[in-house]
Design a protein around this motif. Sequence first.
Motif, PDB file in Angstrom:
ATOM      1  N   TRP A  73     -17.210  15.130  13.695  1.00 42.90           N
ATOM      2  CA  TRP A  73     -16.717  14.143  12.728  1.00 42.90           C
ATOM      3  C   TRP A  73     -15.607  14.751  11.871  1.00 42.90           C
ATOM      4  O   TRP A  73     -15.715  15.889  11.428  1.00 42.90           O
ATOM      5  CB  TRP A  73     -17.850  13.687  11.816  1.00 42.90           C
ATOM      6  N   ARG A  74     -14.577  13.946  11.645  1.00 47.09           N
ATOM      7  CA  ARG A  74     -13.500  14.356  10.728  1.00 47.09           C
ATOM      8  C   ARG A  74     -13.667  13.534   9.444  1.00 47.09           C
ATOM      9  O   ARG A  74     -13.417  12.319   9.438  1.00 47.09           O
ATOM     10  CB  ARG A  74     -12.135  14.075  11.361  1.00 47.09           C
ATOM     11  N   PRO A  75     -14.114  14.161   8.360  1.00 46.74           N
ATOM     12  CA  PRO A  75     -14.398  13.383   7.146  1.00 46.74           C
ATOM     13  C   PRO A  75     -13.144  12.902   6.417  1.00 46.74           C
ATOM     14  O   PRO A  75     -13.169  11.859   5.759  1.00 46.74           O
ATOM     15  CB  PRO A  75     -15.196  14.344   6.276  1.00 46.74           C
ATOM     16  N   ASN A  76     -12.054  13.666   6.537  1.00 44.56           N
ATOM     17  CA  ASN A  76     -10.834  13.340   5.789  1.00 44.56           C
ATOM     18  C   ASN A  76      -9.623  13.494   6.710  1.00 44.56           C
ATOM     19  O   ASN A  76      -9.749  13.893   7.858  1.00 44.56           O
ATOM     20  CB  ASN A  76     -10.685  14.279   4.578  1.00 44.56           C
ATOM     21  N   PHE A  77      -8.468  13.187   6.181  1.00 49.40           N
ATOM     22  CA  PHE A  77      -7.239  13.352   6.961  1.00 49.40           C
ATOM     23  C   PHE A  77      -6.808  14.823   6.900  1.00 49.40           C
ATOM     24  O   PHE A  77      -5.743  15.176   6.393  1.00 49.40           O
ATOM     25  CB  PHE A  77      -6.137  12.425   6.428  1.00 49.40           C
ATOM     26  N   MET A  97     -11.791   3.904  11.968  1.00 42.99           N
ATOM     27  CA  MET A  97     -12.089   5.242  12.470  1.00 42.99           C
ATOM     28  C   MET A  97     -11.621   5.435  13.911  1.00 42.99           C
ATOM     29  O   MET A  97     -11.880   4.608  14.778  1.00 42.99           O
ATOM     30  CB  MET A  97     -13.599   5.491  12.390  1.00 42.99           C
ATOM     31  N   ARG A  98     -10.951   6.537  14.141  1.00 39.49           N
ATOM     32  CA  ARG A  98     -10.515   6.881  15.511  1.00 39.49           C
ATOM     33  C   ARG A  98     -11.712   7.408  16.298  1.00 39.49           C
ATOM     34  O   ARG A  98     -12.537   8.173  15.774  1.00 39.49           O
ATOM     35  CB  ARG A  98      -9.422   7.938  15.456  1.00 39.49           C
ATOM     36  N   ARG A  99     -11.804   7.009  17.556  1.00 42.25           N
ATOM     37  CA  ARG A  99     -12.828   7.548  18.460  1.00 42.25           C
ATOM     38  C   ARG A  99     -12.119   8.337  19.558  1.00 42.25           C
ATOM     39  O   ARG A  99     -11.219   7.826  20.223  1.00 42.25           O
ATOM     40  CB  ARG A  99     -13.649   6.417  19.090  1.00 42.25           C
ATOM     41  N   THR A 100     -12.533   9.571  19.721  1.00 38.64           N
ATOM     42  CA  THR A 100     -11.927  10.465  20.697  1.00 38.64           C
ATOM     43  C   THR A 100     -12.994  10.919  21.682  1.00 38.64           C
ATOM     44  O   THR A 100     -14.153  11.104  21.305  1.00 38.64           O
ATOM     45  CB  THR A 100     -11.304  11.689  19.983  1.00 38.64           C
ATOM     46  N   GLN A 160     -14.291  10.229  15.000  1.00 38.22           N
ATOM     47  CA  GLN A 160     -15.487  10.686  15.705  1.00 38.22           C
ATOM     48  C   GLN A 160     -15.033  11.204  17.070  1.00 38.22           C
ATOM     49  O   GLN A 160     -14.312  10.513  17.795  1.00 38.22           O
ATOM     50  CB  GLN A 160     -16.467   9.531  15.911  1.00 38.22           C
ATOM     51  N   LYS A 161     -15.455  12.414  17.407  1.00 38.98           N
ATOM     52  CA  LYS A 161     -15.102  12.985  18.714  1.00 38.98           C
ATOM     53  C   LYS A 161     -16.383  13.277  19.485  1.00 38.98           C
ATOM     54  O   LYS A 161     -17.266  13.980  19.000  1.00 38.98           O
ATOM     55  CB  LYS A 161     -14.303  14.282  18.551  1.00 38.98           C
ATOM     56  N   LYS A 162     -16.481  12.713  20.698  1.00 40.98           N
ATOM     57  CA  LYS A 162     -17.626  12.981  21.568  1.00 40.98           C
ATOM     58  C   LYS A 162     -17.165  13.845  22.735  1.00 40.98           C
ATOM     59  O   LYS A 162     -16.127  13.572  23.361  1.00 40.98           O
ATOM     60  CB  LYS A 162     -18.235  11.676  22.096  1.00 40.98           C
ATOM     61  N   ILE A 163     -17.943  14.880  23.011  1.00 41.02           N
ATOM     62  CA  ILE A 163     -17.633  15.805  24.096  1.00 41.02           C
ATOM     63  C   ILE A 163     -18.697  15.648  25.180  1.00 41.02           C
ATOM     64  O   ILE A 163     -19.894  15.776  24.907  1.00 41.02           O
ATOM     65  CB  ILE A 163     -17.561  17.250  23.571  1.00 41.02           C
TER      66      ILE A 163
END
Length: 203
Positions: free
Chosen positions: A124-128, A46-49, A146-149
């Motif tokens: 959260w991005r569940p899919n591509f 999973m990518r973390r942004t 997962q993207k945290k702001i």
Amino acid sequence: MSNNPTVTLYPLINYTFGTKEAQPEEDPSVAARLARLQNDYEVTGMRRTVEGVLVVHEHNHPHVLMLQIANSFFKLPGDYLKPGEDEIEGLEARLDERLLPVVTYNSNAPKEEWQIGECLSVWWRPNFETFMYPYIPAHVTKPKEQKKIFLVHLPEKKVLSVPKNMKLLAVPLFELYDNSQRYGPQLSAIPHLLSRFNFIYEK
């Protein structure tokens, strides 16, 4: 008496904006970005942004500093983390890269620190696919991103430098509010996320 956290905002004119070398986007299109996400996922999971919300004021109304790319696409400063990278240190590094002037290295010069504040939201991005949600859908066990702001507390004055191929705009909250058609669900949600703060408008 309100228990809401207090945030001090400084006027937009306090900040100096310069330019620096262009930083081309890694992906020429949305499809290319999603393809790279899929390739990276197969290697590192999973990518973390991480992204930052930098707030100033103009006429005693909060404005969020946003990057505009190709005169149409808006985004918050930030980017994805390397595997294992700390999210706060990673956000500081991405803000340096995007917004700090390029300076000749001087070991005596103090490094400009960013004051990273509260985590405002997690997406959260569940899919591509392009869709992200502020929750993990019930049927999804392995989200792809997962993207945290985070709220970033700006000092009274600061020099910011923006890559030549981007613009840094101060977008008022009233422009963002309920305007997902132009800004998308993440950016148009920012007024809600900031509503719990008491803002003090310095002159």
